[in-house]
Design a protein around this motif. Structure first.
Motif, short mmCIF file in Angstrom:
data_model
loop_
_atom_site.label_atom_id
_atom_site.label_comp_id
_atom_site.label_asym_id
_atom_site.label_seq_id
_atom_site.Cartn_x
_atom_site.Cartn_y
_atom_site.Cartn_z
N ALA A 195 39.45 -37.33 -11.51
CA ALA A 195 38.39 -38.28 -11.16
C ALA A 195 38.70 -38.91 -9.81
O ALA A 195 39.87 -38.94 -9.38
N PRO A 196 37.69 -39.43 -9.13
CA PRO A 196 37.92 -40.04 -7.82
C PRO A 196 38.97 -41.15 -7.90
O PRO A 196 38.88 -42.05 -8.73
N GLY A 197 39.99 -41.05 -7.05
CA GLY A 197 41.02 -42.06 -6.99
C GLY A 197 42.03 -42.03 -8.12
O GLY A 197 42.87 -42.93 -8.24
N LYS A 198 41.98 -41.00 -8.95
CA LYS A 198 42.89 -40.93 -10.09
C LYS A 198 43.70 -39.64 -10.05
O LYS A 198 43.38 -38.70 -9.33
N GLN A 199 44.74 -39.62 -10.88
CA GLN A 199 45.56 -38.43 -10.96
C GLN A 199 44.88 -37.36 -11.80
O GLN A 199 44.02 -37.65 -12.65
N ARG A 200 45.29 -36.14 -11.56
CA ARG A 200 44.78 -35.03 -12.36
C ARG A 200 45.30 -35.15 -13.79
O ARG A 200 46.48 -35.45 -14.02
N GLU A 201 44.42 -34.94 -14.75
CA GLU A 201 44.81 -35.06 -16.16
C GLU A 201 44.33 -33.87 -16.97
O GLU A 201 43.30 -33.26 -16.65
N LEU A 202 45.07 -33.57 -18.01
CA LEU A 202 44.73 -32.45 -18.87
C LEU A 202 43.49 -32.78 -19.70
O LEU A 202 43.39 -33.85 -20.30
N VAL A 203 42.57 -31.83 -19.73
CA VAL A 203 41.39 -31.95 -20.59
C VAL A 203 41.56 -31.09 -21.84
O VAL A 203 41.38 -31.56 -22.96
N ALA A 204 41.90 -29.83 -21.65
CA ALA A 204 42.06 -28.91 -22.78
C ALA A 204 42.90 -27.73 -22.33
O ALA A 204 42.86 -27.34 -21.15
N ILE A 205 43.62 -27.15 -23.27
CA ILE A 205 44.45 -25.99 -22.98
C ILE A 205 44.46 -25.09 -24.19
O ILE A 205 44.31 -25.56 -25.32
N ILE A 206 44.61 -23.78 -23.96
CA ILE A 206 44.60 -22.83 -25.06
C ILE A 206 45.69 -21.79 -24.81
O ILE A 206 45.86 -21.30 -23.69
N THR A 207 46.44 -21.48 -25.85
CA THR A 207 47.54 -20.54 -25.73
C THR A 207 47.05 -19.09 -25.83
O THR A 207 45.87 -18.84 -26.12
N SER A 208 47.96 -18.17 -25.63
CA SER A 208 47.60 -16.76 -25.75
C SER A 208 47.16 -16.42 -27.17
O SER A 208 46.40 -15.49 -27.38
N GLY A 209 47.63 -17.20 -28.14
CA GLY A 209 47.21 -17.01 -29.52
C GLY A 209 45.94 -17.76 -29.87
O GLY A 209 45.58 -17.85 -31.04
N ARG A 210 45.27 -18.28 -28.85
CA ARG A 210 44.00 -19.00 -29.01
C ARG A 210 44.16 -20.30 -29.80
O ARG A 210 43.23 -20.71 -30.50
N ASP A 255 42.53 -36.63 -26.20
CA ASP A 255 41.88 -37.39 -27.29
C ASP A 255 40.44 -37.75 -26.95
O ASP A 255 39.57 -37.75 -27.82
N SER A 256 40.19 -38.02 -25.68
CA SER A 256 38.86 -38.50 -25.27
C SER A 256 37.77 -37.44 -25.40
O SER A 256 36.58 -37.78 -25.42
N VAL A 257 38.15 -36.16 -25.51
CA VAL A 257 37.14 -35.11 -25.55
C VAL A 257 37.08 -34.40 -26.90
O VAL A 257 36.21 -33.54 -27.10
N LYS A 258 37.97 -34.74 -27.80
CA LYS A 258 37.98 -34.08 -29.11
C LYS A 258 36.63 -34.26 -29.80
O LYS A 258 36.07 -35.35 -29.83
N GLY A 259 36.13 -33.17 -30.35
CA GLY A 259 34.86 -33.20 -31.04
C GLY A 259 33.65 -32.96 -30.14
O GLY A 259 32.55 -32.72 -30.65
N VAL A 293 36.46 -33.51 -10.39
CA VAL A 293 36.66 -32.10 -10.09
C VAL A 293 37.47 -31.50 -11.24
O VAL A 293 38.53 -32.02 -11.58
N TYR A 294 36.96 -30.44 -11.78
CA TYR A 294 37.61 -29.77 -12.90
C TYR A 294 38.33 -28.53 -12.36
O TYR A 294 37.71 -27.68 -11.73
N TYR A 295 39.62 -28.48 -12.66
CA TYR A 295 40.46 -27.39 -12.16
C TYR A 295 40.88 -26.48 -13.30
O TYR A 295 41.35 -26.95 -14.35
N CYS A 296 40.74 -25.22 -13.07
CA CYS A 296 41.27 -24.23 -14.01
C CYS A 296 42.76 -24.06 -13.76
O CYS A 296 43.22 -24.06 -12.61
N TYR A 297 43.49 -23.90 -14.85
CA TYR A 297 44.95 -23.73 -14.78
C TYR A 297 45.34 -22.52 -15.63
O TYR A 297 44.73 -22.27 -16.68
N ALA A 298 46.33 -21.80 -15.17
CA ALA A 298 46.86 -20.71 -15.98
C ALA A 298 48.36 -20.54 -15.75
O ALA A 298 48.83 -20.65 -14.61
N ASN A 299 49.06 -20.32 -16.82
CA ASN A 299 50.47 -19.93 -16.74
C ASN A 299 50.52 -18.43 -17.03
O ASN A 299 50.11 -18.00 -18.12
N ILE A 300 50.98 -17.68 -16.05
CA ILE A 300 50.83 -16.22 -16.10
C ILE A 300 52.17 -15.53 -15.88
O ILE A 300 52.95 -15.92 -15.00
#
Length: 120
Positions: free
Chosen positions: A40-55, A61-65, A92-99
């Motif tokens: 968000a403007p003026g804020k640090q990047r924060e995790l929204v959601a992540i999914i493992t290789s096993g799905r 917490d703010s987006v659950k449901g 700004v929403y950033y895609c992340y991947a550990n590959i």
């Protein structure tokens, strides 16, 4: 080299929905985790959601449901369905991947970001 290309951001009214997608390409041996971060403007990047290789998904917490993360391993693509958006989720929403790259090591990669704007 690995590239993450996002799409699906834009402008939506409060209470509306958006679906983000992110496709990974390049020297990929295996994609471990994929996810979405928000800055968000003026804020640090924060995790929204992540999914493992096993799905197995995890959410802020703010987006659950309201948000759902999913991935298509055959397409090296991760999705984020966002419902009931509110103006506090502008950013700004950033895609992340550990590959695991072809060279044999794991590394973190980021997309260029896609803007999400929610109007009152």
């Amino acid at each position: 080299q690995v590239q993450l290309v996002e799409s699906g951001g834009g402008l939506v009214q409060a209470g509306g929905s958006l679906n983000l997608s992110c496709a990974a390409s390049g020297s990929i041996f295996r994609i471990n985790a994929m996810g979405w971060y928000r800055q968000a403007p003026g804020k640090q990047r924060e995790l929204v959601a992540i999914i493992t290789s096993g799905r197995n998904p995890s959410y802020a917490d703010s987006v659950k449901g309201r948000f759902t993360i999913s991935r298509d391993n055959a397409k090296n693509t991760v999705y984020l369905q966002m419902n009931v958006l509110n103006p506090e989720e502008i950013g700004v929403y950033y895609c992340y991947a550990n590959i695991r790259v072809v060279a044999g090591y794991d590394a973190n990669f980021w997309g260029q970001g896609t803007q999400v704007t929610v109007s009152d």
